[in-house]
Design a protein around this motif. Sequence first.
Motif, PDB file in Angstrom:
ATOM      1  N   UNK A  92       4.398  -4.813   2.194  1.00 21.65           N
ATOM      2  CA  UNK A  92       4.799  -3.922   1.034  1.00 21.65           C
ATOM      3  C   UNK A  92       3.873  -3.499   0.039  1.00 21.65           C
ATOM      4  N   UNK A  93       3.127  -4.551  -0.132  1.00 21.66           N
ATOM      5  CA  UNK A  93       1.857  -4.174  -1.105  1.00 21.66           C
ATOM      6  C   UNK A  93       0.958  -3.106  -0.561  1.00 21.66           C
ATOM      7  N   UNK A  94       0.461  -3.266   0.890  1.00 20.92           N
ATOM      8  CA  UNK A  94      -0.375  -2.465   1.215  1.00 20.92           C
ATOM      9  C   UNK A  94       0.215  -1.074   1.674  1.00 20.92           C
ATOM     10  N   UNK A  95       1.832  -1.194   1.748  1.00 19.04           N
ATOM     11  CA  UNK A  95       2.262   0.178   1.836  1.00 19.04           C
ATOM     12  C   UNK A  95       2.452   0.987   0.634  1.00 19.04           C
ATOM     13  N   UNK A  96       2.343   0.454  -0.500  1.00 21.89           N
ATOM     14  CA  UNK A  96       2.389   0.968  -1.831  1.00 21.89           C
ATOM     15  C   UNK A  96       3.864   0.833  -2.221  1.00 21.89           C
ATOM     16  N   UNK A  97       4.700   0.033  -1.555  1.00 26.06           N
ATOM     17  CA  UNK A  97       5.982  -0.129  -1.895  1.00 26.06           C
ATOM     18  C   UNK A  97       5.997  -1.490  -2.872  1.00 26.06           C
ATOM     19  N   UNK A  98       5.457  -1.298  -4.130  1.00 24.80           N
ATOM     20  CA  UNK A  98       5.328  -2.402  -5.213  1.00 24.80           C
ATOM     21  C   UNK A  98       6.240  -3.034  -5.651  1.00 24.80           C
ATOM     22  N   UNK A  99       7.600  -2.589  -5.818  1.00 21.91           N
ATOM     23  CA  UNK A  99       8.848  -3.053  -6.205  1.00 21.91           C
ATOM     24  C   UNK A  99       9.189  -4.148  -5.176  1.00 21.91           C
TER      25      UNK A  99
END
Length: 184
Positions: A113-120
Motif C-alpha cells: 500500500x505504501x508503494x501504491x501511495x495508499x498511505x492511510x
Amino acid sequence: MANNTCLDTELHTCFTIFVYAFRLETALLTTHLLLDAADAESPLKPSELQVLRSQYEKEGEHVGVQTKFNFAWGLIKSNTRHDQQEGVRLLSDIFRTSPERRRECLYYLALGNFKLGNYAEARRYNDLLLEKEPANLQASSLRSLIDDKVAKEGLVGVAILSGVAIAAGVVGGMIFKGLGNRKR
C-alpha cells in the motif's frame, strides 16, 4: 578547587564521548533500518518472479496459501504498479481467509500500500503489526518512511492549495477591478 576543575573536565570529556557514541550508534541503527526497508523494496529478477508465477499458476484453483503468499510477496516487491496491486489483492485475500497467516501478511500489505501511495492503508496495516510486535525493526523503518512521505506530500498539497488561493485572489481582484472601471 583545582581538583574540581580537573574532575569537571574529565566528566565533560566522558559525557562528550558518550554523546558522540550515542549519536554514532543512532546513525548506524537508522541507516540499518532504512537499508532494511530499501531491501524489502528491491524487486526480484524477472526470472525469479516467473518461478513464483509458474508455481502459482500450476496449482490453479487449489493454490496453497504458502504459494499464494510467495507469489504476492514477489509481486509487492515489483516496480510495476499492476503487479503491486495484484500482490496487495492476493495478500488481502490471505489476510481475510487465513487468520493464522495474518501477522505474516501485515508488513507486505503495509509495504504494498505504501508503494501504491495508499498511505492511510499502509499506516493501518503497519500499526497493526507494531501493536503485535513493537520491536519489529522493519515495521518501525516503514513507519518512518510512511510518515516522511505523508509529511512531504502534505507540504506539496499545502503549496498547491496556496497557489490556487493566490491565483483565485488575483483573478478575483482583476474581475472586481474590471467591474469597478465599468461603473465609471
